[in-house]
Scaffold this motif. Structure first.
Motif, PDB file in Angstrom:
ATOM      1  N   LEU A  97     -39.963  50.145 -99.777  1.00 37.52           N
ATOM      2  CA  LEU A  97     -39.915  51.590 -99.524  1.00 37.52           C
ATOM      3  C   LEU A  97     -40.966  52.059 -98.520  1.00 37.52           C
ATOM      4  O   LEU A  97     -41.065  53.250 -98.257  1.00 37.52           O
ATOM      5  N   ASN A  98     -41.762  51.140 -97.967  1.00 35.70           N
ATOM      6  CA  ASN A  98     -42.811  51.502 -97.019  1.00 35.70           C
ATOM      7  C   ASN A  98     -43.715  52.590 -97.597  1.00 35.70           C
ATOM      8  O   ASN A  98     -44.029  53.587 -96.949  1.00 35.70           O
ATOM      9  N   ARG A  99     -44.065  52.390 -98.880  1.00 35.44           N
ATOM     10  CA  ARG A  99     -44.951  53.298 -99.627  1.00 35.44           C
ATOM     11  C   ARG A  99     -44.363  54.696 -99.820  1.00 35.44           C
ATOM     12  O   ARG A  99     -45.041  55.615-100.268  1.00 35.44           O
ATOM     13  N   GLY A 100     -43.103  54.872 -99.453  1.00 35.39           N
ATOM     14  CA  GLY A 100     -42.450  56.171 -99.611  1.00 35.39           C
ATOM     15  C   GLY A 100     -42.881  57.194 -98.585  1.00 35.39           C
ATOM     16  O   GLY A 100     -42.512  58.370 -98.684  1.00 35.39           O
ATOM     17  N   ILE A 101     -43.646  56.764 -97.571  1.00 32.86           N
ATOM     18  CA  ILE A 101     -44.266  57.704 -96.637  1.00 32.86           C
ATOM     19  C   ILE A 101     -43.250  58.448 -95.775  1.00 32.86           C
ATOM     20  O   ILE A 101     -43.504  59.567 -95.315  1.00 32.86           O
ATOM     21  N   PHE A 102     -42.079  57.841 -95.533  1.00 34.18           N
ATOM     22  CA  PHE A 102     -41.065  58.516 -94.730  1.00 34.18           C
ATOM     23  C   PHE A 102     -39.905  59.031 -95.577  1.00 34.18           C
ATOM     24  O   PHE A 102     -38.812  59.276 -95.069  1.00 34.18           O
ATOM     25  N   GLY A 103     -40.157  59.205 -96.858  1.00 32.93           N
ATOM     26  CA  GLY A 103     -39.163  59.791 -97.752  1.00 32.93           C
ATOM     27  C   GLY A 103     -38.243  58.763 -98.379  1.00 32.93           C
ATOM     28  O   GLY A 103     -37.954  57.722 -97.774  1.00 32.93           O
TER      29      GLY A 103
END
Length: 264
Positions: A86-92
């Protein structure tokens, strides 16, 4: 005259002894196989089954503490699986996925092995890597910061010095150009204990290195700091030797894993 029949007493040597009682902790169950031979009973003068016994052992039940430890480990495993990729959720992320992750977070928080973390700051100190956050960079902010094509986000680290009451957040970047170069945003903050689980955080200073990266962000530096500025309060809702979860005054959730004691 009718003959009176008298039943002969059964010799004491033929009496079947009582079965021993099973213990409370480990019970041995005796089951009989479906296939057996039939023999003539010398006692009752009729056919009975000659059984071949099969034994099964029932192990004592687990203690509640063991069950809780297994539940905690399972919740951590499922949480890591849910945030994978999720790429840390940084882009939603989709709302359903976000709700799923928060469900695991709440389960872990309900079993926090360190309910008063600010009284045991040795568990909080050191270097941590962010693996998930509800902070997002979307729309025009992402475009202005060049995070669609030109700039790529690297790892997020947090180094906590409990003796000095200091926290340093490090956000790594890589930029694509004629020559690929790496850099980082460093934000220094101070914290003070305000309750058994909460700290108040104040911003001290920040910097971007190298200068080429600072030139890229200079125009939109306020936007960058607005996203990563830790000003406010943070409640530590879960912490063990490997994992830490926190919630801030803006409603964000942070999940970090321990990486070591030195700045990356």
């Amino acid at each position: 005259m009718a003959t009176k029949l008298v039943q002969q007493p059964i010799p004491a040597s033929h009496v079947i002894p009582p079965k021993p009682r099973a213990t409370k902790i480990i019970k041995t169950l005796r089951l009989f196989s479906a296939t057996h031979s039939r023999t003539k009973s010398p006692i009752f003068g009729e056919c009975i089954s000659s059984f071949r016994p099969i034994y099964f052992t029932k192990v004592a039940e687990q203690s509640p503490g063991m069950v809780e430890d297994e539940t905690l480990a399972q919740a951590k495993t499922e949480l890591y699986q849910a945030i994978q990729g999720l790429n840390r959720g940084i882009f939603g992320i989709p709302s359903a996925k976000k709700s799923e992750i928060e469900g695991f977070v709440k389960l872990l928080e309900s079993q926090n092995p360190t309910p008063d973390p600010t009284l045991k700051l040795e568990k909080v100190g050191g270097c941590w890597k962010l693996v998930y956050s509800t902070i997002t960079i979307l729309g025009s902010k992402r475009t202005k910061l060049g995070l669609r094509d030109f700039i790529s986000l690297g790892d997020f680290f947090q180094i906590i010095d409990v003796t000095k009451g200091k926290a340093v957040n490090v956000v790594k970047f890589s930029a694509k150009g004629l020559n690929l170069f790496n850099g980082k945003l460093t934000i220094e903050a101070s914290f003070k204990i305000s309750s058994k689980a909460r700290v108040d955080i104040s911003y001290d200073q920040s910097s971007i290195t190298p200068v080429q990266l600072m030139n890229v962000f200079r125009k939109n530096y306020d936007i960058l700091l607005g996203i990563f500025n830790p000003q406010g309060w943070l409640e530590i809702t879960y912490v063990d030797d490997e994992l830490r979860i926190g919630r801030d005054d803006k409603g964000n959730i942070f999940i970090l894993e321990r990486t070591g004691d030195n700045e990356p």
